[in-house]
Design a protein around this motif. Structure first.
Motif, PDB file in Angstrom:
ATOM      1  N   SER A  35      30.099  36.626  36.882  1.00 12.75           N
ATOM      2  CA  SER A  35      29.079  36.825  37.550  1.00 12.75           C
ATOM      3  C   SER A  35      29.722  37.236  39.066  1.00 12.75           C
ATOM      4  N   LYS A  36      28.512  37.688  40.030  1.00 11.38           N
ATOM      5  CA  LYS A  36      29.045  38.153  41.225  1.00 11.38           C
ATOM      6  C   LYS A  36      29.827  36.914  41.974  1.00 11.38           C
ATOM      7  N   GLU A  37      29.470  35.596  41.599  1.00 12.22           N
ATOM      8  CA  GLU A  37      29.973  34.633  42.331  1.00 12.22           C
ATOM      9  C   GLU A  37      31.437  34.209  41.491  1.00 12.22           C
ATOM     10  N   THR A  38      31.439  34.307  40.498  1.00 14.56           N
ATOM     11  CA  THR A  38      32.950  33.762  39.854  1.00 14.56           C
ATOM     12  C   THR A  38      33.977  35.004  39.704  1.00 14.56           C
ATOM     13  N   ILE A  39      33.625  36.317  39.858  1.00 19.12           N
ATOM     14  CA  ILE A  39      34.408  37.268  40.003  1.00 19.12           C
ATOM     15  C   ILE A  39      35.556  37.144  40.951  1.00 19.12           C
ATOM     16  N   THR A  40      35.481  36.349  42.085  1.00 20.57           N
ATOM     17  CA  THR A  40      36.477  36.419  43.168  1.00 20.57           C
ATOM     18  C   THR A  40      36.550  34.873  43.606  1.00 20.57           C
ATOM     19  N   SER A  41      36.003  34.077  42.445  1.00 21.31           N
ATOM     20  CA  SER A  41      36.243  32.500  42.816  1.00 21.31           C
ATOM     21  C   SER A  41      37.645  32.288  42.334  1.00 21.31           C
ATOM     22  N   THR A  42      38.004  31.134  42.708  1.00 25.47           N
ATOM     23  CA  THR A  42      39.300  30.299  42.370  1.00 25.47           C
ATOM     24  C   THR A  42      39.389  30.032  40.791  1.00 25.47           C
ATOM     25  N   SER A  43      38.258  29.978  39.950  1.00 21.81           N
ATOM     26  CA  SER A  43      38.370  29.686  38.840  1.00 21.81           C
ATOM     27  C   SER A  43      39.012  30.830  37.887  1.00 21.81           C
ATOM     28  N   ASN A  44      39.289  32.014  38.478  1.00 18.31           N
ATOM     29  CA  ASN A  44      40.179  32.826  37.718  1.00 18.31           C
ATOM     30  C   ASN A  44      41.569  32.262  37.361  1.00 18.31           C
ATOM     31  N   THR A  45      41.948  32.339  36.277  1.00 18.23           N
ATOM     32  CA  THR A  45      42.901  31.679  35.976  1.00 18.23           C
ATOM     33  C   THR A  45      43.666  32.470  34.716  1.00 18.23           C
ATOM     34  N   ASN A  46      44.766  31.978  34.297  1.00 20.78           N
ATOM     35  CA  ASN A  46      45.425  32.180  32.881  1.00 20.78           C
ATOM     36  C   ASN A  46      45.934  31.053  32.238  1.00 20.78           C
ATOM     37  N   LEU A  47      45.577  30.044  32.608  1.00 21.92           N
ATOM     38  CA  LEU A  47      46.007  28.860  32.021  1.00 21.92           C
ATOM     39  C   LEU A  47      44.783  28.088  31.407  1.00 21.92           C
ATOM     40  N   PHE A  48      44.755  27.710  29.851  1.00 19.32           N
ATOM     41  CA  PHE A  48      43.753  27.120  29.367  1.00 19.32           C
ATOM     42  C   PHE A  48      43.991  26.093  28.694  1.00 19.32           C
ATOM     43  N   LYS A  49      43.304  25.190  28.254  1.00 16.90           N
ATOM     44  CA  LYS A  49      43.212  24.072  27.035  1.00 16.90           C
ATOM     45  C   LYS A  49      42.936  24.782  25.782  1.00 16.90           C
ATOM     46  N   PRO A  50      43.397  23.946  24.743  1.00 17.18           N
ATOM     47  CA  PRO A  50      43.060  24.466  23.410  1.00 17.18           C
ATOM     48  C   PRO A  50      41.491  24.103  23.241  1.00 17.18           C
ATOM     49  N   GLY A  51      40.940  24.916  22.650  1.00 13.38           N
ATOM     50  CA  GLY A  51      39.456  24.851  22.194  1.00 13.38           C
ATOM     51  C   GLY A  51      38.539  25.140  23.315  1.00 13.38           C
ATOM     52  N   GLU A  52      39.041  25.723  24.452  1.00 15.03           N
ATOM     53  CA  GLU A  52      38.218  25.878  25.882  1.00 15.03           C
ATOM     54  C   GLU A  52      37.928  27.325  25.683  1.00 15.03           C
ATOM     55  N   ARG A  53      36.616  27.558  26.113  1.00 19.85           N
ATOM     56  CA  ARG A  53      36.174  29.045  25.942  1.00 19.85           C
ATOM     57  C   ARG A  53      37.244  30.018  27.173  1.00 19.85           C
ATOM     58  N   ILE A  54      37.600  30.995  26.766  1.00 19.87           N
ATOM     59  CA  ILE A  54      38.458  31.877  27.793  1.00 19.87           C
ATOM     60  C   ILE A  54      37.492  33.352  27.893  1.00 19.87           C
ATOM     61  N   TYR A  55      36.983  33.251  28.877  1.00 15.48           N
ATOM     62  CA  TYR A  55      36.026  34.358  29.294  1.00 15.48           C
ATOM     63  C   TYR A  55      36.921  35.582  29.827  1.00 15.48           C
ATOM     64  N   TYR A  56      36.718  36.783  29.362  1.00 13.30           N
ATOM     65  CA  TYR A  56      37.728  38.071  29.957  1.00 13.30           C
ATOM     66  C   TYR A  56      36.773  38.987  30.374  1.00 13.30           C
TER      67      TYR A  56
END
Length: 139
Positions: A35-56
């Motif tokens: 969204s507009k808030e999450t596109i520039t937030s610190t939640s942008n990452t390339n490290l995920f846990k198994p079974g977790e949703r990976i939004y791209y």
């Protein structure tokens, strides 16, 4: 003679120092929907846990002529089995909608740990990679 050398130097520097306007396609990963808030937030990452949703989100700098794209995910080797190479894990043909001609967003869920790479191809030229990005699924 000095003026000629100065002229050649200026031409040489201006040719190699000018910024190009060639924009590229990009892939961003996030733990939350874009969204507009999450596109520039610190939640942008390339490290995920198994079974977790990976939004791209895949961004295209210019309007695609084919309105079709191919997205593939490869698992890179060399983790525990010390084998180089890759295995194709997931693939999807995407039809870009009229309101989404400059981007495409979705999510995937991967349950196995490893190093992955996402590659995006145009359906018109499937041998040319538009963009690629690495991400990791680790415990």
């Amino acid at each position: 003679m000095k003026k000629f050398i100065l002229f050649i130097t200026i031409i040489f520097v201006s040719i190699f120092a000018c910024a190009c306007n060639s924009e590229k396609a990009y892939i961003l990963f996030n733990k939350y929907p874009f969204s507009k808030e999450t596109i520039t937030s610190t939640s942008n990452t390339n490290l995920f846990k198994p079974g977790e949703r990976i939004y791209y989100i895949v961004t295209f700098p210019e309007k695609s002529q084919s309105k079709m794209a191919l997205i593939q995910i490869f698992k890179l080797g060399g983790d525990k089995d010390e084998r180089l190479g890759y295995d194709i894990v997931w693939g999807k043909r995407v039809k870009l909608r009229q309101e989404q001609v400059f981007y495409y967003t979705d999510y995937i869920v991967l349950n196995n740990s490893g190093n992955y790479v996402m590659k995006v191809y145009s359906r018109d030229n499937p041998t040319k990679i538009l963009t690629s990005a690495n991400f990791y699924v680790k415990n």
